[in-house]
Design a protein around this motif. Structure first.
Motif, short mmCIF file in Angstrom:
data_model
loop_
_atom_site.label_atom_id
_atom_site.label_comp_id
_atom_site.label_asym_id
_atom_site.label_seq_id
_atom_site.Cartn_x
_atom_site.Cartn_y
_atom_site.Cartn_z
N ARG A 125 0.82 -1.21 0.00
CA ARG A 125 0.00 0.00 0.00
C ARG A 125 0.85 1.27 0.00
O ARG A 125 0.42 2.31 -0.48
N SER A 126 2.06 1.18 0.55
CA SER A 126 2.94 2.34 0.62
C SER A 126 3.79 2.51 -0.64
O SER A 126 4.43 3.55 -0.81
N ALA A 127 3.86 1.48 -1.49
CA ALA A 127 4.75 1.52 -2.66
C ALA A 127 4.36 2.64 -3.61
O ALA A 127 3.17 2.89 -3.85
N ARG A 128 5.37 3.27 -4.20
CA ARG A 128 5.15 4.34 -5.17
C ARG A 128 5.75 4.02 -6.54
O ARG A 128 5.28 4.53 -7.54
N GLN A 129 6.79 3.20 -6.59
CA GLN A 129 7.41 2.88 -7.88
C GLN A 129 7.25 1.41 -8.28
O GLN A 129 6.86 1.12 -9.39
N ARG A 130 7.58 0.49 -7.35
CA ARG A 130 7.59 -0.91 -7.76
C ARG A 130 7.30 -1.83 -6.59
O ARG A 130 7.56 -1.51 -5.42
N VAL A 131 6.75 -2.99 -6.93
CA VAL A 131 6.57 -4.11 -6.01
C VAL A 131 7.01 -5.35 -6.76
O VAL A 131 6.53 -5.61 -7.87
N VAL A 132 7.95 -6.10 -6.21
CA VAL A 132 8.40 -7.36 -6.82
C VAL A 132 8.26 -8.45 -5.77
O VAL A 132 8.83 -8.35 -4.68
N ILE A 133 7.48 -9.46 -6.07
CA ILE A 133 7.25 -10.59 -5.16
C ILE A 133 7.63 -11.88 -5.88
O ILE A 133 7.09 -12.17 -6.95
N ALA A 134 8.56 -12.62 -5.31
CA ALA A 134 8.92 -13.95 -5.81
C ALA A 134 8.51 -14.95 -4.74
O ALA A 134 9.09 -14.97 -3.65
N ASN A 135 7.51 -15.76 -5.04
CA ASN A 135 6.94 -16.63 -4.02
C ASN A 135 6.56 -17.98 -4.62
O ASN A 135 5.91 -18.04 -5.66
N ALA A 136 6.96 -19.02 -3.92
CA ALA A 136 6.80 -20.37 -4.47
C ALA A 136 5.35 -20.82 -4.52
O ALA A 136 4.90 -21.38 -5.53
N TYR A 137 4.63 -20.60 -3.44
CA TYR A 137 3.26 -21.11 -3.34
C TYR A 137 2.33 -19.91 -3.15
O TYR A 137 2.18 -19.40 -2.04
N PHE A 138 1.71 -19.49 -4.23
CA PHE A 138 0.99 -18.23 -4.25
C PHE A 138 -0.51 -18.47 -4.33
O PHE A 138 -1.05 -18.88 -5.36
N PHE A 139 -1.19 -18.23 -3.21
CA PHE A 139 -2.65 -18.28 -3.15
C PHE A 139 -3.07 -17.47 -1.94
O PHE A 139 -3.58 -17.99 -0.96
N PRO A 140 -2.80 -16.14 -1.97
CA PRO A 140 -2.98 -15.31 -0.78
C PRO A 140 -4.43 -14.95 -0.53
O PRO A 140 -5.32 -15.30 -1.31
N GLY A 141 -4.64 -14.23 0.55
CA GLY A 141 -5.99 -13.79 0.90
C GLY A 141 -6.49 -12.67 0.02
O GLY A 141 -5.73 -12.00 -0.69
N TYR A 142 -7.77 -12.46 0.10
CA TYR A 142 -8.46 -11.46 -0.73
C TYR A 142 -7.89 -10.07 -0.54
O TYR A 142 -7.67 -9.32 -1.49
N ARG A 143 -7.59 -9.69 0.71
CA ARG A 143 -7.13 -8.34 0.98
C ARG A 143 -5.76 -8.07 0.36
O ARG A 143 -5.51 -6.99 -0.17
N LEU A 144 -4.87 -9.05 0.41
CA LEU A 144 -3.56 -8.86 -0.18
C LEU A 144 -3.66 -8.77 -1.70
O LEU A 144 -2.99 -7.96 -2.35
N ILE A 145 -4.54 -9.59 -2.29
CA ILE A 145 -4.77 -9.52 -3.73
C ILE A 145 -5.28 -8.13 -4.11
O ILE A 145 -4.84 -7.51 -5.09
N GLN A 146 -6.22 -7.61 -3.34
CA GLN A 146 -6.76 -6.30 -3.64
C GLN A 146 -5.71 -5.21 -3.49
O GLN A 146 -5.69 -4.24 -4.27
N ASP A 147 -4.83 -5.32 -2.51
CA ASP A 147 -3.75 -4.34 -2.36
C ASP A 147 -2.84 -4.34 -3.58
O ASP A 147 -2.39 -3.29 -4.04
#
Length: 413
Positions: free
Chosen positions: A239-261
């Motif tokens: 939510r604080s990011a202004r330029q970039r977000v990079v996520i490398a994650n092996a098992y990706f099935f997060p919650g609704y709120r994180l997806i919406q962020d």
């Protein structure tokens, strides 16, 4: 800049004056850990989800036994599901040397199937002499080495020096407490005092000289008081990011709120990139993640699949300062069931180092576009509806699953 605006993050204490070194794969991680253990003078603490009796496990075994024989206090905690097949000879030799080996929630298999799957001790932590610590996603097994072949895992950990080590040591020491009653109490109430509470009133750890410029916070999750701390740190950073977000994650099935962020960040112009498994070690992982692809791509999130070999990473960065490395995946097990540990780092130099490694990995990825996805159909609409509501509500209903106090059981003499 740090942002602790999310509810509950105000208690977090960021410990300044640390050096954080990124370690990629077993080739960089294992030699550093083994050398630190060989230099140990007083104490070695190890927590790992997986310990196998292969060339890596036997080398750790030899290092720990040698350290114990020269008078170093050595505690090793493994998970009963992740490390179910340690031989009697392997265990007895450690016990004879003086290594205190314990198993978190040991279980018995029925017809070859292990049933103690839920609420695992998934952390990977090593602390040596209260002077250096290692935290990350790398297990003690040969499949973390590139010479293992096509199924070797791509993964990361960090080595930490400085005041943060004292807090990691305190946390790990409680988790492998020699007194069984104390260990069981810790499992019930998370007495392995959360790093935030340990630092309250002091501002930062004491007794350790500055080793670098990084501010670090140890963030853990349990099944009692700190059920969503890691997820909340992710969400604040996105939510604080202004330029970039990079996520490398092996098992990706997060919650609704994180997806919406993530979707909201992409819509406001942030370059949001996901690096996920293209050659997963567990095939259902890719199927689950791909259920979310349409939802993310439509918002402008870029998705890449790493296809060189299985990716086991659990790392992320935002902008030019915030980074995290640890054991927590972004899936229901890690976010709502397992015991996990991540370090969150505020340091431009470490952020650059992690960014460079992820850029290199990204060159071996396939970018996913609309043409790579299944066409719309009635079945896909129904499936998407179910997945959407599963993500939205699983943090609530998963809490109803049994929250027994897992046993920490000594092995050997």
């Amino acid at each position: 800049m740090k942002n602790t605006s999310a509810r509950g993050l105000a208690r977090a204490r960021w410990v300044p004056g640390n050096r954080v070194s990124l370690l990629e794969n077993g080739e960089e991680f294992f030699p550093r850990v083994f050398e630190a253990v060989r230099r140990a003078q007083r104490e070695v603490l190890v927590e790992t989800f997986i310990l196998y009796e292969d060339k890596v496990g036997t080398q750790l075994h030899a290092c720990l036994c040698e350290a114990a024989r020269r008078g170093v206090r050595v505690d090793l905690l493994v998970d009963g599901f992740g490390s179910p097949d340690l031989s009697d000879a392997f265990v007895e030799e450690m016990a004879s040397a003086g290594v205190r080996l314990r198993v978190f929630d040991p279980g018995h298999s029925i017809l070859g199937q292990r049933l103690n799957l839920l609420r695992r001790m998934h952390r990977k932590i090593v602390v040596v002499d209260d002077a250096c610590a290692f935290v990350g996603g790398i297990n003690f097994s040969a499949d973390q080495l590139l010479d293992f072949g096509a199924t070797a895992k791509q993964d990361y950990a960090v080595e930490l020096n400085g005041p943060i080590v004292q807090l990691i040591h305190r946390f790990a020491a409680r988790a492998v407490a020699a007194d069984k009653k104390k260990a069981q109490q810790g499992a019930r109430s998370h007495r392995p005092a959360p790093p935030e509470r340990q630092q309250e009133g002091s501002g930062h750890a004491t007794g350790h000289a500055r080793a670098g410029e990084a501010e670090v916070c140890l963030v853990t999750r349990d099944n009692w008081r700190h059920t969503n701390d890691i997820e909340r740190h992710y969400r604040v950073a996105i939510r604080s990011a202004r330029q970039r977000v990079v996520i490398a994650n092996a098992y990706f099935f997060p919650g609704y709120r994180l997806i919406q962020d993530m979707r909201n960040a992409a819509r406001r112009g942030v370059d949001v990139r996901l690096i996920l498994q293209g050659e997963p070690d567990i095939p259902i992982v890719r199927v689950a993640a791909r259920m979310l692809y349409h939802h993310l791509l439509l918002a402008g999130v870029s998705i890449f699949e790493y296809c060189e070999r299985p990716m086991h990473a659990k790392v992320a960065l935002t902008d030019d300062c915030w980074s995290t490395v640890g054991s927590s995946n972004l899936d229901p097990l890690s976010l709502a069931l397992n015991l996990e540990a991540n370090v969150v780092v505020h340091d431009p130099a470490f952020n650059r180092a992690l960014s460079e490694r992820l850029e290199h990995m990204n060159r071996n990825c396939k970018r996913i576009g609309a043409a790579d996805l299944d066409k719309w159909s009635s079945w896909r609409l129904v499936r998407s509806f179910v997945v959407f509501h599963l993500l939205r509500w699983y943090p609530s209903w998963i809490a109803w699953l049994p929250r027994h106090a897992p046993r920490v059981t000594p092995l050997g003499r």
